[in-house]
Design a protein around this motif. Structure first.
Motif, short mmCIF file in Angstrom:
data_model
loop_
_atom_site.label_atom_id
_atom_site.label_comp_id
_atom_site.label_asym_id
_atom_site.label_seq_id
_atom_site.Cartn_x
_atom_site.Cartn_y
_atom_site.Cartn_z
N ASN A 130 2.53 -7.25 3.77
CA ASN A 130 2.11 -6.27 2.77
C ASN A 130 0.70 -5.73 3.05
O ASN A 130 0.43 -4.56 2.79
CB ASN A 130 2.23 -6.85 1.36
CG ASN A 130 3.67 -6.83 0.88
OD1 ASN A 130 4.16 -5.80 0.43
ND2 ASN A 130 4.38 -7.94 1.04
N ASP A 169 9.94 -9.27 1.41
CA ASP A 169 9.74 -8.61 0.12
C ASP A 169 8.51 -7.70 0.17
O ASP A 169 7.41 -8.16 0.52
CB ASP A 169 9.54 -9.72 -0.93
CG ASP A 169 9.32 -9.15 -2.31
OD1 ASP A 169 9.42 -7.92 -2.47
OD2 ASP A 169 9.03 -9.95 -3.23
N LYS A 216 0.70 1.58 -6.75
CA LYS A 216 0.75 2.16 -8.09
C LYS A 216 -0.59 1.94 -8.82
O LYS A 216 -1.18 2.87 -9.38
CB LYS A 216 1.88 1.49 -8.88
CG LYS A 216 2.39 2.34 -9.99
CD LYS A 216 3.73 1.86 -10.50
CE LYS A 216 3.75 2.17 -11.98
NZ LYS A 216 4.35 1.13 -12.76
N GLN A 217 -1.07 0.73 -8.74
CA GLN A 217 -2.36 0.40 -9.37
C GLN A 217 -3.50 1.19 -8.76
O GLN A 217 -4.40 1.67 -9.43
CB GLN A 217 -2.65 -1.08 -9.14
CG GLN A 217 -2.58 -1.89 -10.38
CD GLN A 217 -3.03 -3.31 -10.08
OE1 GLN A 217 -3.15 -3.72 -8.93
NE2 GLN A 217 -3.26 -4.05 -11.13
N HIS A 218 -3.45 1.31 -7.44
CA HIS A 218 -4.50 2.00 -6.70
C HIS A 218 -4.54 3.47 -7.12
O HIS A 218 -5.61 4.03 -7.35
CB HIS A 218 -4.19 1.87 -5.21
CG HIS A 218 -5.26 2.38 -4.32
ND1 HIS A 218 -6.41 1.67 -4.11
CD2 HIS A 218 -5.37 3.51 -3.60
CE1 HIS A 218 -7.18 2.35 -3.28
NE2 HIS A 218 -6.57 3.48 -2.96
N SER A 235 -2.08 -10.95 -6.11
CA SER A 235 -2.44 -10.05 -7.22
C SER A 235 -3.84 -9.47 -7.10
O SER A 235 -4.22 -8.61 -7.88
CB SER A 235 -2.33 -10.81 -8.54
OG SER A 235 -3.18 -11.94 -8.46
N SER A 275 7.52 -5.74 -2.59
CA SER A 275 7.17 -5.28 -3.94
C SER A 275 5.65 -5.31 -4.16
O SER A 275 5.10 -4.55 -4.96
CB SER A 275 7.89 -6.10 -5.01
OG SER A 275 7.66 -7.46 -4.77
N MET A 276 4.96 -6.19 -3.43
CA MET A 276 3.50 -6.27 -3.53
C MET A 276 2.86 -4.93 -3.15
O MET A 276 1.92 -4.47 -3.79
CB MET A 276 3.04 -7.32 -2.52
CG MET A 276 1.96 -8.24 -2.98
SD MET A 276 1.59 -9.35 -1.61
CE MET A 276 2.84 -10.58 -1.77
N THR A 277 3.39 -4.33 -2.09
CA THR A 277 2.84 -3.03 -1.66
C THR A 277 3.08 -1.98 -2.73
O THR A 277 2.19 -1.20 -3.08
CB THR A 277 3.49 -2.58 -0.33
OG1 THR A 277 3.18 -3.56 0.65
CG2 THR A 277 2.97 -1.23 0.13
N ALA A 278 4.32 -1.96 -3.27
CA ALA A 278 4.64 -0.95 -4.28
C ALA A 278 3.71 -1.08 -5.48
O ALA A 278 3.15 -0.08 -5.96
CB ALA A 278 6.10 -1.10 -4.70
N SER A 279 3.49 -2.31 -5.97
CA SER A 279 2.66 -2.42 -7.17
C SER A 279 1.18 -2.16 -6.84
O SER A 279 0.46 -1.58 -7.63
CB SER A 279 2.86 -3.76 -7.88
OG SER A 279 2.52 -4.79 -7.03
N TRP A 280 0.75 -2.53 -5.64
CA TRP A 280 -0.64 -2.26 -5.25
C TRP A 280 -0.88 -0.74 -5.22
O TRP A 280 -1.88 -0.25 -5.75
CB TRP A 280 -0.94 -2.85 -3.87
CG TRP A 280 -2.40 -2.88 -3.53
CD1 TRP A 280 -3.27 -3.90 -3.75
CD2 TRP A 280 -3.18 -1.83 -2.94
NE1 TRP A 280 -4.54 -3.56 -3.34
CE2 TRP A 280 -4.52 -2.28 -2.84
CE3 TRP A 280 -2.89 -0.53 -2.50
CZ2 TRP A 280 -5.54 -1.52 -2.30
CZ3 TRP A 280 -3.92 0.24 -1.97
CH2 TRP A 280 -5.23 -0.25 -1.87
#
Ligand SMILES: N[C@@H](CCC(=O)N[C@@H](CS)C(=O)NCC(=O)O)C(=O)O
Ligand SMILES: [Fe+2]
Length: 432
Positions: A102, A129, A138-140, A69, A131-136
């Protein structure tokens, strides 16, 4: 231990045992990267044991611990560096291999070698998996404003439009009102170019900001407020600068309560540009009211740091102080290494093309006023250099407009506006 090939050079795996590490050289690997913080569980060997084992078996070793995270761009860049610097195939691991993968994927997307929509399929084909890249990402994106710089050749100033791609809202920072002191002529060429850009890109102006009362050009904040209706702001200590210059100009009518702006920002005060969080840092030293705007991952530092090949701003104005500037700069350099730094002037050393963007890491590494320089050395070098600098040619013109929030003097009975200059008020400055 299952090993998954990711690229020509990189493979990932779950936590290897010490025996596994022994076999890596025979399997053709040259470098081991550990992305796991120590003490995640009782069974992991830990970095000390891994490093020792890797060394014994002639493997390069890099320890880049990350938690899912809190991955930063600096982690991603460190990971890329470790892979690039390896003489041959690299094995990266965390607990399962997911974090290592990721870190790689985020770097690929940031550098444009992969699009964000290709990431899911890439992971599925390898059973990992993403998903860590996708959420990073998005946040970035939510932290990353688009920054457009406008260079004014006449005063070497850089003006900015900082916009939030998600909402189309923007802030204007340090706009210049053109002035030719030889003809006494004013114009709005720079400010109109900014307005054209805003119109062409369908942006809405939310803020018109100054970092400090400029000593070398007129501020266009008042003109832009009239054109857009957006509020103006500056640092709250501008009231002290007003008091100082009120004396120098012998100007009894000047209100010294900052009422010429819509908002006065205090240290650590926050605001938003669209959906992007912004924070103010009090950065005195060049002037006593100077502030830095940190908008998402971008810091608008104006006259503190220049580009790394150009050192720092002068600190010899009537309200300047080199030691105070040093401390302000240290606070800026304490921002994350990947923070984009946007400077307010570029004096084009050796005639190079104007540049205005660097990072905290670049500044720490190569700014000659900072890298390996102590506070005492900085104060000495700044003081020595400042003794050689003549006053900016527009200092007396500019301050009387800028401490009034970018308002030109009221017209006299004949409809003309006049500036007023004190003689021999700025003692001790070098002559040109
Ligand atoms: N020659 C320029 C000089 C402007 C100047 O003094 N700039 C300030 C920032 S407002 C500065 O820090 N200069 C640093 C330097 O010249 O080394 C002018 O006359 O406008
Ligand atoms: Fe300045």
């Amino acid at each position: 231990m299952p090993i998954t090939a990711i690229s020509e050079k990189l493979s990932v795996s779950p936590q290897p045992s010490v025996e596994d590490i022994r076999s890596l050289r025979d399997r053709g690997f040259k470098t081991l990267i550990n992305n796991r913080p120590d003490k995640e569980d009782a069974l992991q060997p830990g970095t000390q044991a891994e490093r020792q084992e890797a060394k014994h078996h002639d493997l390069s070793y890099a320890f880049i611990p990350v938690a899912a995270s809190t991955i930063t761009e600096a982690d991603v860049r460190a990971f890329q560096r470790a892979v690039n610097e390896s003489e041959g195939p690299v094995l990266a691991h965390c607990k399962t291999g997911t974090r290592s993968l990721n870190l790689y994927l985020i770097g690929e997307v940031l550098d444009g070698r992969m699009s964000a929509d290709q990431v899911g399929e890439f992971g599925r084909s390898r059973g990992l998996d993403t998903s860590m890249t996708a959420s990073w990402l998005k946040q970035h994106a939510a932290r990353r404003p688009q920054v457009k710089g406008f260079f004014d050749k006449r005063t070497w100033s850089v003006q900015y439009v900082v916009s939030d791609p998600a909402t189309g809202k923007c802030a204007i920072i340090d706009p210049v009102l053109d002035f030719d002191e030889k003809a006494g002529a004013t114009a709005t060429i720079n400010a109109d170019a900014i307005l054209d850009y805003i119109r062409d890109n369908g942006l809405t102006v939310e803020w018109i900001l100054d970092t400090h009362p400029h000593a070398d050009h007129f501020s266009a904040v008042q003109y832009l407020k009239e054109k857009t209706g957006a509020p103006t702001a500056i640092g709250e200590r501008v009231v002290d600068v007003q008091k100082l210059w009120k004396g120098i100009y012998n100007w009894p009518e000047l209100a010294t309560d900052g009422s010429q702006w819509d908002r006065l920002f205090a240290h650590r005060e926050t605001f938003k540009v669209g959906s992007i969080d912004a924070e103010v840092l009090f950065s005195p030293g060049h002037t006593l009211a100077s502030i830095t705007y940190v908008i998402g991952d971008a810091a608008f530092v104006h006259d503190t740091l220049f580009m790394p090949d150009s050192g720092t701003a002068r600190a010899d104005f009537p309200d300047g102080d080199p030691r105070v500037l040093w401390r302000s700069i240290q606070e800026i350099l304490a921002l994350p290494d990947e923070t984009r730094i946007f400077t307010g002037h570029d004096y084009q050393p050796d005639g190079r093309a104007p540049r205005w963007e660097s990072t905290v890491a670049d500044q720490k590494k190569s700014n000659p006023h900072l890298a390996g320089v102590s506070e005492e050395e900085f104060v000495a070098l700044r003081t020595k250099r400042d003794q050689t600098l003549p006053m900016p040619k527009l200092i007396l013109h500019a301050l009387q407009v800028n401490i009034s929030g970018g308002r030109l003097p009221e017209p006299e009975a004949n409809g003309k506006r006049y500036l007023k200059f004190p003689l021999d008020a700025l003692q001790g400055a070098a002559w040109e």
